[in-house]
Scaffold this motif. Structure first.
Motif, PDB file in Angstrom:
ATOM      1  N   LEU A   1      32.385  17.829 -11.275  1.00 31.54           N
ATOM      2  CA  LEU A   1      33.806  17.696 -10.961  1.00 31.54           C
ATOM      3  C   LEU A   1      34.644  17.686 -12.236  1.00 31.54           C
ATOM      4  O   LEU A   1      35.730  18.255 -12.276  1.00 31.54           O
ATOM      5  CB  LEU A   1      34.055  16.421 -10.152  1.00 31.54           C
ATOM      6  CG  LEU A   1      33.660  16.498  -8.682  1.00 31.54           C
ATOM      7  CD1 LEU A   1      33.832  15.154  -8.002  1.00 31.54           C
ATOM      8  CD2 LEU A   1      34.486  17.549  -7.955  1.00 31.54           C
TER       9      LEU A   1
ATOM     10  N   ALA B   1      55.470  28.899 -19.629  1.00 27.70           N
ATOM     11  CA  ALA B   1      56.461  27.929 -20.102  1.00 27.70           C
ATOM     12  C   ALA B   1      57.042  28.328 -21.448  1.00 27.70           C
ATOM     13  O   ALA B   1      58.158  27.970 -21.789  1.00 27.70           O
ATOM     14  CB  ALA B   1      55.834  26.542 -20.192  1.00 27.70           C
TER      15      ALA B   1
ATOM     16  N   PHE C   1      35.064  21.192 -13.415  1.00 30.20           N
ATOM     17  CA  PHE C   1      35.981  21.863 -12.493  1.00 30.20           C
ATOM     18  C   PHE C   1      37.431  21.487 -12.828  1.00 30.20           C
ATOM     19  O   PHE C   1      38.317  22.340 -12.882  1.00 30.20           O
ATOM     20  CB  PHE C   1      35.617  21.461 -11.064  1.00 30.20           C
ATOM     21  CG  PHE C   1      36.124  22.412 -10.012  1.00 30.20           C
ATOM     22  CD1 PHE C   1      35.883  23.771 -10.096  1.00 30.20           C
ATOM     23  CD2 PHE C   1      36.839  21.932  -8.922  1.00 30.20           C
ATOM     24  CE1 PHE C   1      36.352  24.638  -9.122  1.00 30.20           C
ATOM     25  CE2 PHE C   1      37.311  22.786  -7.939  1.00 30.20           C
ATOM     26  CZ  PHE C   1      37.062  24.141  -8.043  1.00 30.20           C
ATOM     27  N   ALA C   2      37.641  20.196 -13.108  1.00 32.70           N
ATOM     28  CA  ALA C   2      38.994  19.726 -13.442  1.00 32.70           C
ATOM     29  C   ALA C   2      39.461  20.335 -14.755  1.00 32.70           C
ATOM     30  O   ALA C   2      40.594  20.796 -14.871  1.00 32.70           O
ATOM     31  CB  ALA C   2      39.014  18.197 -13.518  1.00 32.70           C
TER      32      ALA C   2
ATOM     33  N   THR D   1      40.474  23.923 -14.212  1.00 35.18           N
ATOM     34  CA  THR D   1      41.592  24.234 -13.322  1.00 35.18           C
ATOM     35  C   THR D   1      42.920  23.627 -13.768  1.00 35.18           C
ATOM     36  O   THR D   1      43.963  24.230 -13.550  1.00 35.18           O
ATOM     37  CB  THR D   1      41.300  23.758 -11.889  1.00 35.18           C
ATOM     38  OG1 THR D   1      40.970  22.372 -11.924  1.00 35.18           O
ATOM     39  CG2 THR D   1      40.163  24.549 -11.292  1.00 35.18           C
ATOM     40  N   ILE D   2      42.891  22.447 -14.374  1.00 33.67           N
ATOM     41  CA  ILE D   2      44.175  21.778 -14.669  1.00 33.67           C
ATOM     42  C   ILE D   2      45.091  22.618 -15.562  1.00 33.67           C
ATOM     43  O   ILE D   2      46.281  22.749 -15.270  1.00 33.67           O
ATOM     44  CB  ILE D   2      43.936  20.362 -15.242  1.00 33.67           C
ATOM     45  CG1 ILE D   2      43.530  19.441 -14.094  1.00 33.67           C
ATOM     46  CG2 ILE D   2      45.192  19.821 -15.922  1.00 33.67           C
ATOM     47  CD1 ILE D   2      43.219  18.030 -14.484  1.00 33.67           C
TER      48      ILE D   2
ATOM     49  N   ARG E   1      45.495  25.589 -15.539  1.00 35.07           N
ATOM     50  CA  ARG E   1      46.032  26.720 -14.779  1.00 35.07           C
ATOM     51  C   ARG E   1      47.058  26.274 -13.737  1.00 35.07           C
ATOM     52  O   ARG E   1      47.453  27.057 -12.873  1.00 35.07           O
ATOM     53  CB  ARG E   1      44.881  27.471 -14.121  1.00 35.07           C
ATOM     54  CG  ARG E   1      43.941  28.072 -15.160  1.00 35.07           C
ATOM     55  CD  ARG E   1      42.666  28.580 -14.553  1.00 35.07           C
ATOM     56  NE  ARG E   1      42.904  29.659 -13.607  1.00 35.07           N
ATOM     57  CZ  ARG E   1      41.935  30.294 -12.969  1.00 35.07           C
ATOM     58  NH1 ARG E   1      40.685  29.957 -13.186  1.00 35.07           N
ATOM     59  NH2 ARG E   1      42.209  31.250 -12.131  1.00 35.07           N
ATOM     60  N   SER E   2      47.469  25.021 -13.809  1.00 39.39           N
ATOM     61  CA  SER E   2      48.459  24.510 -12.857  1.00 39.39           C
ATOM     62  C   SER E   2      49.784  25.240 -13.027  1.00 39.39           C
ATOM     63  O   SER E   2      50.120  25.649 -14.133  1.00 39.39           O
ATOM     64  CB  SER E   2      48.671  23.015 -13.095  1.00 39.39           C
ATOM     65  OG  SER E   2      47.447  22.341 -12.970  1.00 39.39           O
ATOM     66  N   PRO E   3      50.532  25.400 -11.935  1.00 32.57           N
ATOM     67  CA  PRO E   3      51.755  26.201 -12.011  1.00 32.57           C
ATOM     68  C   PRO E   3      52.814  25.638 -12.955  1.00 32.57           C
ATOM     69  O   PRO E   3      53.678  26.378 -13.406  1.00 32.57           O
ATOM     70  CB  PRO E   3      52.270  26.191 -10.563  1.00 32.57           C
ATOM     71  CG  PRO E   3      51.557  25.080  -9.890  1.00 32.57           C
ATOM     72  CD  PRO E   3      50.250  24.922 -10.587  1.00 32.57           C
ATOM     73  N   TYR E   4      52.745  24.334 -13.267  1.00 32.97           N
ATOM     74  CA  TYR E   4      53.789  23.753 -14.119  1.00 32.97           C
ATOM     75  C   TYR E   4      53.743  24.320 -15.537  1.00 32.97           C
ATOM     76  O   TYR E   4      54.703  24.226 -16.271  1.00 32.97           O
ATOM     77  CB  TYR E   4      53.662  22.229 -14.195  1.00 32.97           C
ATOM     78  CG  TYR E   4      53.097  21.611 -12.941  1.00 32.97           C
ATOM     79  CD1 TYR E   4      53.773  21.766 -11.740  1.00 32.97           C
ATOM     80  CD2 TYR E   4      51.891  20.936 -12.946  1.00 32.97           C
ATOM     81  CE1 TYR E   4      53.247  21.244 -10.575  1.00 32.97           C
ATOM     82  CE2 TYR E   4      51.365  20.408 -11.778  1.00 32.97           C
ATOM     83  CZ  TYR E   4      52.048  20.572 -10.596  1.00 32.97           C
ATOM     84  OH  TYR E   4      51.522  20.063  -9.454  1.00 32.97           O
ATOM     85  N   TYR E   5      52.595  24.849 -15.923  1.00 32.37           N
ATOM     86  CA  TYR E   5      52.459  25.339 -17.298  1.00 32.37           C
ATOM     87  C   TYR E   5      52.590  26.855 -17.388  1.00 32.37           C
ATOM     88  O   TYR E   5      52.454  27.422 -18.454  1.00 32.37           O
ATOM     89  CB  TYR E   5      51.103  24.920 -17.873  1.00 32.37           C
ATOM     90  CG  TYR E   5      50.800  23.462 -17.662  1.00 32.37           C
ATOM     91  CD1 TYR E   5      51.639  22.490 -18.200  1.00 32.37           C
ATOM     92  CD2 TYR E   5      49.702  23.053 -16.922  1.00 32.37           C
ATOM     93  CE1 TYR E   5      51.385  21.153 -18.007  1.00 32.37           C
ATOM     94  CE2 TYR E   5      49.437  21.703 -16.716  1.00 32.37           C
ATOM     95  CZ  TYR E   5      50.280  20.763 -17.259  1.00 32.37           C
ATOM     96  OH  TYR E   5      50.039  19.437 -17.059  1.00 32.37           O
ATOM     97  N   LEU E   6      52.808  27.493 -16.235  1.00 33.16           N
ATOM     98  CA  LEU E   6      52.816  28.952 -16.238  1.00 33.16           C
ATOM     99  C   LEU E   6      54.011  29.498 -17.019  1.00 33.16           C
ATOM    100  O   LEU E   6      55.151  29.162 -16.714  1.00 33.16           O
ATOM    101  CB  LEU E   6      52.874  29.478 -14.804  1.00 33.16           C
ATOM    102  CG  LEU E   6      51.600  29.340 -13.975  1.00 33.16           C
ATOM    103  CD1 LEU E   6      51.857  29.814 -12.549  1.00 33.16           C
ATOM    104  CD2 LEU E   6      50.470  30.137 -14.596  1.00 33.16           C
TER     105      LEU E   6
END
Lengths: 480, 183, 251
Positions: B55, B72, B58-59, B62-63, B65-70
């Motif tokens: 896990l 920026a 996995f975290a 993925t973290i 790639r969260s949309p908040y950092y796209l």
């Protein structure tokens, strides 16, 4: 007298839960049929149906878990018959109010009644306060029940004992905390927190409603509170079911009682903490929420599943592997339920990952995963308990008939019904749509398939329920 | 991407189902009363550790790639204002007056360039989910009254994109949609 | 210094009143975002002649629109901006220039110089007081519409700050007298610091979950956050109380 009273109350809880369960499944099937185009409901009616389906299912499986835990808890401590009865009465009143507000008042803001939707009245004006007051009635009844059970436990166990802290260091402590007590307490405390969140939420909503808009709420705060309550109660009701499994699985299987060990104690203590932070995953797509909390949401969602699921699942597997077990319908239901719960959990972990949620949020993937660990998980935990209870304490004993037929129907119906949800989720079909725009080419077919398999599931449930139902009715009617 | 997730899920579900079946059958076959552990709540440490590490990895993947950092660090080539209301989306290149929401008839966006959507709601919570021409969600955010959410995205595939509301908002939620084209 | 403190305190109080009474329409503030501000030729009191885009290229700009004979909002706007920029130290490491520009064609460079002296800003390197000969095109590029009143010899106009990044794009506009939080947000936006969200003005934020903190550029918990933590805190307190009560009863 009190113990007998609680037994009778438990039978009444079971009867009420089963009746409402069958009705709510039928409402669910109607929704899928409407989405598939086989029946045509007015959208308002569909959403009222959806609202009542959601809130009833959450409510009944929560009280089912509570009733089971209360009954088993009598083995260790004396619980209050009056609190149990009070909760029963309040639940009946609350449920009637909910059904009236949705089915007659046409209230259809969804069971999460996400602010400010309940105040954009598109139904009878009285239905909004009726719905909110119904929640208040349920909340009061359940708060009293939870507090009374906590008091019962804390009269016998100190705080460190009830959370099994003495097991952290000592392998064989003087006072042992049974896993059932530990998990019940962890769950009850979580339930208490989410009920308090519901109280805060209702107070804020009432303040706006009765001030006629002079006081206005903040949408972000209310959304946080809504999911603190909504997510946490849905999560804790599973843990109530697990508490029962830790107690009954070895007993029904004819194996020695399970004992708390240090890592079980730590795992469940951590769960208490993480489960209260996991609800943040409902707000991933609200970029207004600070990033820190979003990350906390993802990590807490992972970590909340880790101890409880990891420990429980592995324990059950080890307990069964190459071990001679007295298999009966009850422990088979527990066993299948655990599998369903883990599989739903995998779906949940995938969706609780922010970058995946970006694509899956509010698609049918969401009902897919929570139906997995409810319809094929928690419901089976409770049915296992209901079955055991009804057989153990009824005078009508006899071999359980058609067990394998019932189970095959349950598995076939359940898996088919869930598969339709998962595939639709991967196809980006939105959840909570009364009917689908034509562009969603596969959605209608999948909805119809879902309805067909859900009907098979309903038949299986009906077969289970009828025998449990008869025995419980007998228990209530015949004084012993 | 969604199908990859479905596949991942199906594989894991199948493995779990298989394990449960094998374990069940092994118990059915067992005839020795004495076999099995006295207390199965023991020695799960390695299992937990492996799960924890999986896990964790996995975290970590993925973290970021969260949309908040796209995107920026980049500047948008085009800004689109979005006001969601029961049951419509108003989209405009210019700011939208909440008292008189007026939008453009058609919105055209450049392919492979950064577009910023400034999404808000005029009444209740709504969703703003962008569906590709092949009807898959490519990006989404929520529209919350009183707040503006900034969603940044680069559209690779030209064509007509559809926006659907993904937060239940009342009676006509299912028909709340709009379109734009990417060229 | 004391006098100065008092003035700023009064302005601070006023700004809350203004905020509460005359909240501008949320939509208005959102106009022109990401549009290029008109490249007006500027005449700065230091004697320099530069264009708007050249000036922005040196340092991103906060543009304030005033006129020297203003008896209304101009002075509070400048003083409060100065205060906000001074007393929010951590925005200091972000680059910015403040361009105070007159929209009154009657104003000369000399008038602006006097104004700078009045606010004691004539020697502040990153404050530029300027006039331009193409004011109408400049103000229309940011949707700023002062109205002239002959009777009072005054313009009726909004207090407006426009953030311009070094590429000459409008990144944010602030309407009305705003607190240092909002000024901080403005400075961040002209430095192209992406903030994925913000609150719209005009909402009651008594119970909001988060407030934007310009010092860190992050959202910080507001009063509403307490409401979210409350259930957990209460639950644990109740747990302890129940145990204490039941223990004392049994003892």
């Amino acid at each position: 007298m009190e113990a007998k009273g609680i037994k009778k109350n438990t039978a009444i809880w079971i009867i009420a839960v089963l009746v409402l369960f069958v009705l709510s499944i039928i409402l669910g099937i109607i929704m899928r049929l409407n989405q598939g185009g086989a029946v045509h409901l007015d959208p308002g009616t569909f959403y009222a149906d959806m609202t009542i389906h959601g809130i009833t299912m959450i409510g009944i499986w929560f009280v089912a878990g509570m009733a089971g835990v209360n009954f088993i808890m009598e083995r260790y401590v004396k619980t209050s018959y009056r609190a149990n009865t009070f909760a029963l009465v309040m639940t009946v009143i609350g449920v009637v109010m909910l059904w009236v507000s949705t089915l007659i008042g046409d209230f259809h803001a969804g069971w999460t009644f996400l602010y400010p939707l309940p105040f954009k009245i598109a139904w009878s004006a009285w239905a909004t306060p009726m719905f909110l007051w119904a929640l208040a009635v349920l909340g009061v009844g359940w708060l009293v029940w939870v507090l009374s059970l906590m008091t019962a436990l804390l009269k016998k166990y100190s705080i460190s004992q009830v959370f099994a802290w003495q097991h952290f260091r000592n392998k064989n402590p003087e006072v042992e905390t049974p896993p059932f007590i530990l998990i019940s307490m962890i769950s009850l405390l979580g339930v208490l927190a989410c009920l308090i969140a519901a109280v805060v939420l209702l107070v804020l909503l009432f303040a706006e409603y009765y001030s006629h808009g002079a006081f206005v709420n903040d949408a972000l705060l209310i959304k946080n509170l809504t999911y603190f309550f909504g997510h946490t109660i849905a999560n804790e009701m599973l843990y109530l079911g697990l508490a029962i499994i830790y107690e009954l699985f070895p007993e029904i299987s004819g194996r020695p009682k399970w004992k708390t060990t240090w890592y079980v104690a730590i795992a469940w203590n951590l769960t208490l903490f993480f489960v209260l932070l996991a609800f943040f995953h409902h707000l991933y797509m609200d970029f207004v929420q600070p990033e820190g909390l979003q990350i906390v949401g993802q990590l807490a969602s992972y970590l909340a599943s880790l101890p409880s699921a990891g420990v429980t699942v592995f324990s059950v597997i080890v307990a069964v592997y190459r071990t001679k077990i007295k298999w009966s319908l009850s422990n088979l239901l527990f066993f299948i339920g655990i599998a369903g719960w883990v599989i739903g959990g995998v779906g949940a972990v995938i969706d609780a990952t922010i970058s995946n949620n970006f694509l899956l949020h509010n698609t049918l993937w969401v009902p897919a995963h929570f139906h997995s660990y409810n319809a094929m998980g928690n419901v089976l935990f409770s049915l296992g308990f209901f079955h055991w209870f009804s057989v153990e304490y009824s005078k009508r004993k006899g071999p359980e008939r058609l067990s394998s037929l019932k189970l095959s129907f349950l598995l076939l119906g359940g898996i088919g019904f869930l598969a339709a949800f998962y595939v639709a989720g991967a196809e980006s079909v939105p959840r909570r749509y009364s009917s689908y725009p034509v562009e969603f080419t596969s959605a209608k077919l999948l909805a119809t398939l879902g309805a067909v398999f859900a009907t098979v599931y309903l038949i299986a449930i009906f077969l289970f329920v009828s025998s449990i139902f008869k025995r419980c009715i007998n228990m209530v009617l015949h004084r012993s | 991407m969604q199908y990859a997730l479905l596949l991942l899920f199906l594989v894991l579900a199948a493995v779990i189902a298989l394990v449960f079946i094998i374990v069940y059958l092994s118990s059915k076959k067992s005839d020795d009363e004495l076999k099995g552990m006295a207390n199965p709540l023991q020695k799960r440490f390695w299992f937990l550790l492996i799960l924890f590490v999986c896990l964790g990895i996995f975290a970590l993947i993925t973290i970021p790639r969260s949309p908040y950092y796209l995107f920026a660090k980049e500047q948008p080539a085009k800004v689109v204002h979005v006001a969601a209301g029961q049951f419509f989306f108003t989209m405009s290149y210019k700011a939208i007056n909440p008292d008189k929401p007026e939008g453009e008839m058609t919105i055209e966006l450049p392919a492979n360039q950064l577009v910023e959507f400034r999404v808000t709601s005029l009444d209740v919570n709504h969703g703003f989910a962008i569906y590709s021409p092949s009807k898959q969600i490519v990006a989404q955010t929520q529209a919350m009254p009183g707040y503006v959410n900034l969603l940044r995205w680069k559209f690779e595939e030209p064509g007509t994109y559809t926006v659907h509301c993904l937060e239940y908002c009342g009676m006509a939620h299912q028909v709340m949609q709009t379109t734009f084209t990417v060229k | 210094m004391h006098k100065y403190g008092l003035t700023s305190f009064l302005i601070f109080v006023c700004s809350f009143l203004v905020d509460a009474v005359a909240q501008p329409a949320a939509g208005w503030q959102e106009t022109n975002i990401n549009e290029v501000i008109y490249n007006a030729p500027l005449q700065i009191i230091s004697g320099d002649h530069v264009s708007m885009h050249q000036l922005a290229a040196q340092n991103p700009l906060v543009v304030a629109f005033v006129f020297t004979r203003c008896s209304g909002i101009c002075a509070p706007l400048i003083i409060q901006l100065k205060e906000s920029l001074q007393f929010a130290p951590n925005i200091g490491n972000k680059k910015y220039n403040v361009l105070v520009i007159s929209f009154d064609p009657r104003d000369s460079v000399k008038d602006m110089e006097n104004m700078a002296t009045r606010f004691n800003l004539q020697h502040e390197g990153n404050w530029k007081f300027a006039v331009t000969d193409s004011i109408s095109r400049l103000i229309s590029s940011v949707n700023f519409n002062p109205v002239w009143y002959e009777q009072t010899l005054q313009f009726d106009h909004d207090a407006l700050l426009v953030g311009v990044n070094s590429q000459g794009f409008v990144t944010k506009k602030l309407l009305g007298l705003r607190n240092s939080k909002d000024i901080g947000l403005l400075i961040n936006s002209i430095n192209n610091v992406f903030s994925p969200t913000y609150r719209l003005p005009g909402q009651s934020n008594l119970f909001s979950c988060y407030n934007y903190n310009p010092k860190t550029g992050k959202n910080t918990p507001g009063l509403g956050m307490l409401f979210i933590a409350l259930p957990a805190i209460l639950s644990f307190s109740i747990l302890i109380i129940i145990r204490l009560v039941s223990k004392s009863k049994s003892a």
